[in-house]
Design a protein around this motif. Structure first.
Motif, PDB file in Angstrom:
ATOM      1  N   UNK A 177      70.995  -1.999   6.657  1.00 34.00           N
ATOM      2  CA  UNK A 177      70.944  -1.333   7.958  1.00 34.00           C
ATOM      3  C   UNK A 177      69.764  -1.756   8.821  1.00 34.00           C
ATOM      4  N   UNK A 178      69.977  -1.665  10.124  1.00 35.14           N
ATOM      5  CA  UNK A 178      68.924  -1.675  11.128  1.00 35.14           C
ATOM      6  C   UNK A 178      69.047  -0.378  11.905  1.00 35.14           C
ATOM      7  N   UNK A 179      67.934   0.304  12.136  1.00 31.07           N
ATOM      8  CA  UNK A 179      67.920   1.464  13.014  1.00 31.07           C
ATOM      9  C   UNK A 179      67.234   1.068  14.315  1.00 31.07           C
ATOM     10  N   UNK A 180      67.875   1.374  15.439  1.00 30.99           N
ATOM     11  CA  UNK A 180      67.315   1.076  16.753  1.00 30.99           C
ATOM     12  C   UNK A 180      67.157   2.388  17.503  1.00 30.99           C
ATOM     13  N   UNK A 181      65.921   2.721  17.856  1.00 31.90           N
ATOM     14  CA  UNK A 181      65.645   3.999  18.491  1.00 31.90           C
ATOM     15  C   UNK A 181      64.619   3.872  19.597  1.00 31.90           C
ATOM     16  N   UNK A 182      64.147   5.022  20.088  1.00 28.09           N
ATOM     17  CA  UNK A 182      63.223   5.014  21.219  1.00 28.09           C
ATOM     18  C   UNK A 182      62.014   5.924  21.021  1.00 28.09           C
ATOM     19  N   UNK A 183      62.037   6.762  20.011  1.00 30.18           N
ATOM     20  CA  UNK A 183      61.003   7.782  19.863  1.00 30.18           C
ATOM     21  C   UNK A 183      60.305   7.679  18.512  1.00 30.18           C
ATOM     22  N   UNK A 184      59.212   8.407  18.410  1.00 21.72           N
ATOM     23  CA  UNK A 184      58.488   8.466  17.138  1.00 21.72           C
ATOM     24  C   UNK A 184      59.370   9.096  16.059  1.00 21.72           C
ATOM     25  N   UNK A 185      60.231  10.035  16.471  1.00 19.72           N
ATOM     26  CA  UNK A 185      61.164  10.647  15.527  1.00 19.72           C
ATOM     27  C   UNK A 185      62.099   9.601  14.923  1.00 19.72           C
TER      28      UNK A 185
END
Length: 204
Positions: A177-185
């Motif tokens: 997997x790769x996770x792509x996000x925007x926040x510290x969470x």
């Protein structure tokens, strides 16, 4: 700026947050404010929708969405009884305009699909609100390739429970997997699950 060809080709699936990762959340919120402003003008006759909408926009840009009804109520004397109408719009608003994906993310999603990799949306938002957003997003045919999970129904991010569920449900390993996000969470979510992470800014 990263492109799909720059990513590890051994990855089998990609996990995205929805808000401010696949589309700009402000596009949803500003339309909710617009609809509420027109409702107030139609119901009460004052203030004018254009003035109220402009106040909403400035308040959002300076302070964010939190407690924005209270700011409007104080500035314009909006009756407290309209709070329920405002909250209801968050959940059920029929938007004047479709929500559009960030162009770079649209391209990324299309390339993932062409490469026959899996796409998961894992969102922390309230399911009923997120469903409303998803239903009014222009996916350009990608909706058939998305698997959506509402973290609140299992355990909110950054807790990794929803990630463990996805891995088991789809017979995947963490290194797939790769996770792509925007926040510290989102970053903590990836770290707690032992999954590689990239910030949306890498693609913009």
């Amino acid at each position: 700026m990263l492109k799909y060809k720059d990513l590890d080709s051994r990855k089998k699936a990609f996990v995205f947050e929805l808000d401010d990762v696949l589309y700009p959340e402000r596009d949803y919120l500003l339309q909710v404010y617009y609809l509420f402003s027109n409702f107030i003008e139609f119901t009460e006759g004052f203030p004018q929708a254009t003035d109220l909408t402009e106040f909403f926009k400035k308040a959002y840009l300076h302070h964010g969405d939190e407690a924005i009804f209270d700011r409007v109520k104080e500035a314009f004397g909006i009756n407290e009884k309209y709070r329920d109408n405002f909250d209801r719009l968050y959940h059920t608003a029929r938007l004047p305009l479709k929500l559009l994906l960030f162009s770079n993310m649209l391209t990324l999603l299309q390339e993932i699909v062409v490469d026959r990799k899996e796409i998961f949306i894992v969102t922390n938002g309230k399911p009923e609100i997120q469903i409303n957003k998803i239903m009014q997003t222009e996916w350009n045919g990608l909706e058939n390739y998305l698997k959506v999970y509402y973290a609140r129904e299992i355990n909110q991010k950054p807790e990794p429970d929803v990630l463990s569920y996805i891995l088991k449900e789809h017979n995947l390993l963490r290194q797939d997997l790769f996770i792509i996000g925007a926040t510290e969470t989102d970053k903590e979510f990836a770290a707690s699950g032992g999954v590689d992470y990239l910030n949306i800014s890498e693609f913009m």
